[in-house]
Design a protein around this motif. Structure first.
Motif, mmCIF file in Angstrom:
data_model
loop_
_atom_site.group_PDB
_atom_site.id
_atom_site.type_symbol
_atom_site.label_atom_id
_atom_site.label_comp_id
_atom_site.label_asym_id
_atom_site.label_seq_id
_atom_site.Cartn_x
_atom_site.Cartn_y
_atom_site.Cartn_z
ATOM 1 N N TRP A 113 -0.746 -11.421 6.534
ATOM 2 C CA TRP A 113 0.424 -10.585 6.260
ATOM 3 C C TRP A 113 1.355 -11.342 5.325
ATOM 4 C CZ3 TRP A 113 0.655 -5.682 7.426
ATOM 5 C CH2 TRP A 113 1.886 -5.020 7.517
ATOM 6 N N PHE A 145 -4.390 -7.415 10.070
ATOM 7 C CA PHE A 145 -4.348 -6.773 8.752
ATOM 8 C C PHE A 145 -5.726 -6.739 8.082
ATOM 9 C CE2 PHE A 145 -2.235 -7.015 4.282
ATOM 10 C CZ PHE A 145 -2.195 -5.644 4.170
ATOM 11 N N PHE A 149 -8.768 -3.374 5.465
ATOM 12 C CA PHE A 149 -9.662 -3.482 4.316
ATOM 13 C C PHE A 149 -11.080 -3.165 4.778
ATOM 14 C CE2 PHE A 149 -5.903 -5.907 3.733
ATOM 15 C CZ PHE A 149 -5.490 -5.534 2.463
ATOM 16 N N SER A 173 6.842 -0.634 15.555
ATOM 17 C CA SER A 173 7.316 -0.033 14.307
ATOM 18 C C SER A 173 6.167 0.315 13.363
ATOM 19 C CB SER A 173 8.296 -0.976 13.606
ATOM 20 O OG SER A 173 7.718 -2.249 13.427
ATOM 21 N N TRP B 249 7.829 1.584 5.249
ATOM 22 C CA TRP B 249 7.888 1.435 6.684
ATOM 23 C C TRP B 249 7.656 -0.041 7.034
ATOM 24 C CZ3 TRP B 249 4.286 6.150 7.853
ATOM 25 C CH2 TRP B 249 4.977 7.304 7.521
ATOM 26 N N ASP B 250 6.725 -0.224 7.984
ATOM 27 C CA ASP B 250 6.434 -1.596 8.363
ATOM 28 C C ASP B 250 5.230 -2.142 7.599
ATOM 29 O OD1 ASP B 250 7.713 -3.432 10.120
ATOM 30 O OD2 ASP B 250 5.806 -3.609 11.167
ATOM 31 N N GLN B 251 4.854 -1.443 6.548
ATOM 32 C CA GLN B 251 3.648 -1.831 5.829
ATOM 33 C C GLN B 251 3.970 -2.598 4.558
ATOM 34 O OE1 GLN B 251 0.601 -1.401 7.113
ATOM 35 N NE2 GLN B 251 1.903 -0.863 8.825
ATOM 36 N N VAL B 252 3.091 -3.506 4.209
ATOM 37 C CA VAL B 252 3.184 -4.175 2.916
ATOM 38 C C VAL B 252 2.491 -3.307 1.877
ATOM 39 C CG1 VAL B 252 3.266 -6.470 3.913
ATOM 40 C CG2 VAL B 252 1.060 -5.450 3.369
ATOM 41 N N GLN B 254 -0.498 -2.669 0.366
ATOM 42 C CA GLN B 254 -1.856 -3.071 0.724
ATOM 43 C C GLN B 254 -2.717 -3.372 -0.490
ATOM 44 O OE1 GLN B 254 -2.317 -0.659 4.875
ATOM 45 N NE2 GLN B 254 -4.049 -0.785 3.519
ATOM 46 N N ALA B 257 -2.118 -6.698 -1.708
ATOM 47 C CA ALA B 257 -2.835 -7.686 -0.893
ATOM 48 C C ALA B 257 -4.317 -7.733 -1.276
ATOM 49 C CB ALA B 257 -2.668 -7.370 0.599
#
Lengths: 287, 287
Positions: A113, A145, A149, A173, B249-252, B254, B257
């Motif tokens: 993350w 995480f 993928f 959350s 939200w609480d997500q990066v 993706q 990444a």
């Protein structure tokens, strides 16, 4: 259910203290092993062992976990810990202990993350599968995480994994919609999918629980609530193998179709060359 | 919603007769184009054009569809048809017509269902993305069973697709759990996902409807019932691009990444060499 695999799931509360966590794990694992359906494998959660202190690969935490697996005579995936790396820094690492106490392997989270990276987590590079002999079954391990993928679950499957395990510490959350990911990983890989989450207040987060087991056809086998719990879930390996070999319901044998057609993936392993990253909002120069 | 994309969805009843299907599509498409939110793109369903007869790439069905797109001045993905292949046999093919009537491309289903193969369908080999200029957006197209393979959606995404389209004719015997696949494809690719299904009795099947639009964060934007319907859904491209570039939200982010870590895929494109296929219940010799 002619070939059952009994898996002990410990949806744990996580303490900042490593010793406290291992005490908790030990008590719950021992109770599970006293159940008539004695589990062949017991699984904990991401950072369920050592969320703060950096542990040594030969240190007391690892030694205690090895002794615990040997004393109970069970395969043990106790959860992950911050593990010191030889060149400095640490990884988010999940050790796997065999019933003789041997360290059968250590999986290191491949896609940390962003906040983990900022705190110094080093990404892992290697996939990990491991086998149980009785009943014969192969597991693939990933952390949190990583599961977003599909490439990682697919690689584990192609390495022969029949049960995919995801260790997480997801706060409440995280949108509910992310549960879809677990079902999709099970269906598209025709694998049992075991998602393990922590369950407690943790810093300014509340870890949401909701550990989940999904069948190869996308059926929910078990779903935990939001409180700490330990339970045993029995998986039918014959059903999995029939599904993979012959299909089920209105579905074909998907992995057989993957074998037969193997859709070309011109960008696999070369993601950064994708057109996606050659134009806004990407361009490969962010961060 | 500062950059809206209006998409017309035609969840069609399918007739065995090509002319009847194009008549139906034409009437519904014309009605959609008279809506104040005039769609930039209109989409039909798998085999919504020609489920039985094998059509010629230069034949009357393709010419009528080209004229329809030009008359309405709209991008048109009318649905798929059995299209004659140069060397004999046919593919399950989805043409894409531009607003000037030009054939912008034809996608051919890469992973045919097993019963399709038995009936002589030839699998496609090429991915298809196409661009609309106003508003600027790239689409990726796939057909039905293709979507069960995350490799295909991922490749389309890496080719720059921001909206993934799946044309299907799924019967109601397909387990509900397969809806998870659509949500997962949206989330893991941070793309809008448009699933289009037929809605009618069809042979001994009942096509289940339930066409679905999912946001890049896995929210349901629209879900049709089981009856034929035509509607317009507006997608927010700015929201998609913000999600991809900065997370939400609480997500990066993706895909960022994915760019940063690009987990190795030693078996990608070499699936048949996987350990999965080297032992029972596989072995690569079935069928």
């Amino acid at each position: 259910m002619s070939t059952p695999l009994h898996v002990g799931l410990i949806q744990m509360e996580i303490s900042p203290e490593t010793q406290t966590n291992i005490d908790t794990l030990e008590a719950k694992a021992e109770a599970l092993c006293n159940d008539p359906r004695r589990p062949q494998l017991i699984i904990g959660v991401e950072f369920g062992i050592a969320p703060h202190h950096i542990e040594d690969p030969e240190g007391p935490a690892m030694q205690r976990l090895s002794r615990l697996a040997a004393r109970l005579g069970v395969w043990l995936v106790p959860g992950s810990l911050k593990l010191a790396e030889p060149g400095g820094g640490f990884s988010n690492a999940a050790p796997v202990f065999a019933p003789d106490g041997r360290l059968a392997g250590t999986y290191k989270k491949m896609v940390p993350w962003d906040t983990d990276l900022e705190k110094g987590t080093l990404p892992g590079r290697d996939y990990l599968v491991f086998d149980i002999e009785k009943p014969q079954v192969r597991f693939g391990l990933q952390i949190c995480f990583d599961a977003d993928f599909p490439e990682i679950s697919r690689t584990l499957t192609l390495m022969g994994a029949e049960v995919l395990i995801q260790l997480s510490m997801d706060p409440d959350s995280i949108p509910d919609s992310y549960q879809h990911i677990k079902y999709a990983r099970a269906i598209e890989n025709q694998a049992y999918y075991i998602y393990m989450n922590g369950a407690c207040d943790y810093g300014h987060y509340h870890l949401a629980g909701g550990s989940l087991v999904v069948s190869p056809e996308g059926q929910r086998i078990f779903e935990a609530g939001e409180r700490p719990t330990a339970t045993i879930v029995s998986l039918d390996l014959d059903r999995l193998r029939h599904c993979r070999a012959a299909g089920s319901w209105d579905q074909v044998a998907q992995l057989q179709a993957l074998y037969d057609h193997a859709p070309s993936q011109p960008l696999a392993g070369n993601e950064q060359a994708g057109a996606l990253f050659q134009r806004p909002p990407f361009g490969g120069t962010q961060k």
